[in-house]
Write a protein that holds these residues in place. Structure first.
Motif, PDB file in Angstrom:
ATOM      1  N   ARG A  75       0.819  -1.211   0.000  1.00  0.00           N
ATOM      2  CA  ARG A  75       0.000   0.000   0.000  1.00  0.00           C
ATOM      3  C   ARG A  75       0.855   1.265   0.000  1.00  0.00           C
ATOM      4  O   ARG A  75       0.431   2.311  -0.497  1.00  0.00           O
ATOM      5  N   ALA A  76       2.065   1.156   0.546  1.00  0.00           N
ATOM      6  CA  ALA A  76       2.968   2.312   0.560  1.00  0.00           C
ATOM      7  C   ALA A  76       3.612   2.556  -0.803  1.00  0.00           C
ATOM      8  O   ALA A  76       4.162   3.643  -1.037  1.00  0.00           O
ATOM      9  N   GLY A  77       3.547   1.533  -1.702  1.00  0.00           N
ATOM     10  CA  GLY A  77       4.058   1.755  -3.051  1.00  0.00           C
ATOM     11  C   GLY A  77       5.090   0.760  -3.537  1.00  0.00           C
ATOM     12  O   GLY A  77       5.716   0.980  -4.571  1.00  0.00           O
ATOM     13  N   MET A  78       5.262  -0.373  -2.839  1.00  0.00           N
ATOM     14  CA  MET A  78       6.162  -1.417  -3.314  1.00  0.00           C
ATOM     15  C   MET A  78       5.370  -2.501  -4.053  1.00  0.00           C
ATOM     16  O   MET A  78       4.237  -2.806  -3.688  1.00  0.00           O
ATOM     17  N   ALA A  79       5.996  -3.086  -5.060  1.00  0.00           N
ATOM     18  CA  ALA A  79       5.425  -4.253  -5.738  1.00  0.00           C
ATOM     19  C   ALA A  79       6.549  -5.225  -6.041  1.00  0.00           C
ATOM     20  O   ALA A  79       7.666  -4.806  -6.376  1.00  0.00           O
ATOM     21  N   TYR A  80       6.244  -6.521  -5.929  1.00  0.00           N
ATOM     22  CA  TYR A  80       7.270  -7.568  -6.058  1.00  0.00           C
ATOM     23  C   TYR A  80       6.809  -8.610  -7.061  1.00  0.00           C
ATOM     24  O   TYR A  80       5.707  -9.149  -6.951  1.00  0.00           O
ATOM     25  N   VAL A  81       7.669  -8.886  -8.048  1.00  0.00           N
ATOM     26  CA  VAL A  81       7.419  -9.959  -9.010  1.00  0.00           C
ATOM     27  C   VAL A  81       8.462 -11.041  -8.750  1.00  0.00           C
ATOM     28  O   VAL A  81       9.632 -10.897  -9.127  1.00  0.00           O
ATOM     29  N   PRO A  82       8.079 -12.143  -8.077  1.00  0.00           N
ATOM     30  CA  PRO A  82       9.051 -13.190  -7.744  1.00  0.00           C
ATOM     31  C   PRO A  82       9.439 -14.023  -8.955  1.00  0.00           C
ATOM     32  O   PRO A  82       8.868 -13.885 -10.047  1.00  0.00           O
ATOM     33  N   GLN A  83      10.403 -14.901  -8.752  1.00  0.00           N
ATOM     34  CA  GLN A  83      10.773 -15.856  -9.791  1.00  0.00           C
ATOM     35  C   GLN A  83       9.614 -16.804 -10.060  1.00  0.00           C
ATOM     36  O   GLN A  83       8.782 -17.059  -9.194  1.00  0.00           O
ATOM     37  N   GLY A  84       9.590 -17.347 -11.274  1.00  0.00           N
ATOM     38  CA  GLY A  84       8.680 -18.445 -11.548  1.00  0.00           C
ATOM     39  C   GLY A  84       7.398 -18.079 -12.260  1.00  0.00           C
ATOM     40  O   GLY A  84       6.486 -18.907 -12.344  1.00  0.00           O
ATOM     41  N   HIS A  85       7.293 -16.857 -12.797  1.00  0.00           N
ATOM     42  CA  HIS A  85       6.139 -16.470 -13.613  1.00  0.00           C
ATOM     43  C   HIS A  85       4.830 -16.763 -12.887  1.00  0.00           C
ATOM     44  O   HIS A  85       3.935 -17.448 -13.386  1.00  0.00           O
ATOM     45  N   VAL A  86       4.686 -16.218 -11.672  1.00  0.00           N
ATOM     46  CA  VAL A  86       3.571 -16.554 -10.793  1.00  0.00           C
ATOM     47  C   VAL A  86       2.244 -16.051 -11.347  1.00  0.00           C
ATOM     48  O   VAL A  86       2.119 -14.892 -11.752  1.00  0.00           O
ATOM     49  N   SER A  87       1.241 -16.938 -11.360  1.00  0.00           N
ATOM     50  CA  SER A  87      -0.111 -16.565 -11.781  1.00  0.00           C
ATOM     51  C   SER A  87      -1.091 -17.575 -11.185  1.00  0.00           C
ATOM     52  O   SER A  87      -0.698 -18.548 -10.544  1.00  0.00           O
ATOM     53  N   GLN A 139       5.310 -14.474 -17.593  1.00  0.00           N
ATOM     54  CA  GLN A 139       6.142 -13.448 -16.964  1.00  0.00           C
ATOM     55  C   GLN A 139       5.587 -12.055 -17.251  1.00  0.00           C
ATOM     56  O   GLN A 139       5.542 -11.197 -16.362  1.00  0.00           O
ATOM     57  N   GLN A 140       5.145 -11.826 -18.474  1.00  0.00           N
ATOM     58  CA  GLN A 140       4.536 -10.540 -18.796  1.00  0.00           C
ATOM     59  C   GLN A 140       3.274 -10.316 -17.956  1.00  0.00           C
ATOM     60  O   GLN A 140       3.031  -9.208 -17.462  1.00  0.00           O
ATOM     61  N   LEU A 141       2.481 -11.375 -17.785  1.00  0.00           N
ATOM     62  CA  LEU A 141       1.275 -11.269 -16.955  1.00  0.00           C
ATOM     63  C   LEU A 141       1.641 -10.957 -15.508  1.00  0.00           C
ATOM     64  O   LEU A 141       0.987 -10.129 -14.859  1.00  0.00           O
ATOM     65  N   ALA A 142       2.693 -11.590 -15.000  1.00  0.00           N
ATOM     66  CA  ALA A 142       3.096 -11.356 -13.606  1.00  0.00           C
ATOM     67  C   ALA A 142       3.501  -9.899 -13.397  1.00  0.00           C
ATOM     68  O   ALA A 142       3.137  -9.276 -12.392  1.00  0.00           O
ATOM     69  N   ASP A 157      12.479 -10.157  -9.767  1.00  0.00           N
ATOM     70  CA  ASP A 157      13.426 -11.233  -9.484  1.00  0.00           C
ATOM     71  C   ASP A 157      13.621 -12.095 -10.733  1.00  0.00           C
ATOM     72  O   ASP A 157      12.785 -12.923 -11.069  1.00  0.00           O
ATOM     73  N   GLU A 158      14.725 -11.873 -11.418  1.00  0.00           N
ATOM     74  CA  GLU A 158      15.127 -12.620 -12.607  1.00  0.00           C
ATOM     75  C   GLU A 158      13.993 -12.755 -13.636  1.00  0.00           C
ATOM     76  O   GLU A 158      13.547 -13.873 -13.934  1.00  0.00           O
ATOM     77  N   PRO A 159      13.533 -11.645 -14.207  1.00  0.00           N
ATOM     78  CA  PRO A 159      12.428 -11.700 -15.159  1.00  0.00           C
ATOM     79  C   PRO A 159      12.755 -12.420 -16.461  1.00  0.00           C
ATOM     80  O   PRO A 159      11.840 -12.792 -17.199  1.00  0.00           O
TER      81      PRO A 159
END
Length: 231
Positions: A75-87, A139-142, A157-159
């Motif tokens: 909510r403060a403004g961080m976003a995280y895309v982990p390894q593994g193309h999460v969906s 990965q694009q979706l994540a 993380d390693e896109p």
């Protein structure tokens, strides 16, 4: 925007990070590099609040967030895309985006359109279940899902991991646009050196959980840096 000072992280008795210092100025793209198993993912997870440091401090926009839970960091403004193309594999691309909006408590239809502008290939896949997408499309979706929260700091993380070369080019172009045109601050974990050289303003190299080198993008062409990153 982000300051990591003297951060230690341990898994039981095994220390994963030791005295890590990192600065990510607003509007910059900083790359965290190093061989497998040196603590890169641990560092991102700690910044996001998924892991708690045993020592040190993490500040975001001048505020100490070391003990702040993950959802409040988002909510403060961080976003995280982990390894593994999460969906969510059984949901369609459109449903994946909608679930993210609802989880973020947003009624922002414009955000979906803006995310699809960054990854236009997803427009033709809105009705396809995410489980039937290629690794590059997932990965694009994540990343698109992360953008729906309208972050000011994006952790990637390693896109490029497990992504076909043609889609790596599309992801690189998207990250470059977000950074240079939109002004999004990015902290990127990446092993693909050429990808990092083309995108990064600065970098740090981790080895055995410690920062062993740091510099500007020009320094990434140095043979000593390449030696540190060699498998």
């Amino acid at each position: 925007m982000l300051s990591v000072s003297g951060v230690d992280v341990a898994y039981g008795r095994a220390r994963a990070l030791s005295g890590v210092d990192l600065e990510v100025p607003a509007g910059s793209l900083v790359c965290v590099m190093g061989r497998n198993g040196v603590g890169k993912t641990t560092l991102l997870r700690t910044i996001m609040g998924a892991l708690r440091p045993t020592a040190g401090r993490i500040s975001f926009d001048g505020r100490d967030v070391t003990r702040v839970p993950t959802h409040r960091r988002v909510r403060a403004g961080m976003a995280y895309v982990p390894q593994g193309h999460v969906s969510f594999p059984r949901l369609t691309v459109r449903e994946n985006l909608q679930v993210t909006l609802e989880a973020a408590r947003r009624r922002d239809a414009a955000a979906v359109g803006e995310a699809l502008d960054v990854f236009p290939a997803l427009r033709g896949l809105l009705r396809r279940p995410a489980g039937f997408l290629s690794g590059g499309q997932r990965q694009q979706l994540a990343i698109a899902r992360a953008l729906l929260t309208r972050p000011r700091l994006l952790l990637l993380d390693e896109p490029t991991e497990g992504v076909q070369p043609s889609v790596i080019d599309e992801i690189e172009a998207a990250v470059a646009r977000l950074h240079r045109e939109v002004g999004l601050t990015v902290l990127l974990v990446e092993q693909y050196l050429d990808f990092a050289v083309r995108l990064a303003d600065g970098f740090v190299v981790l080895e055995a959980g410690e920062v062993v080198h740091a510099g500007t993008a020009d320094d990434l062409r140095d043979e000593e840096v390449r030696r540190m990153l060699a498998v």
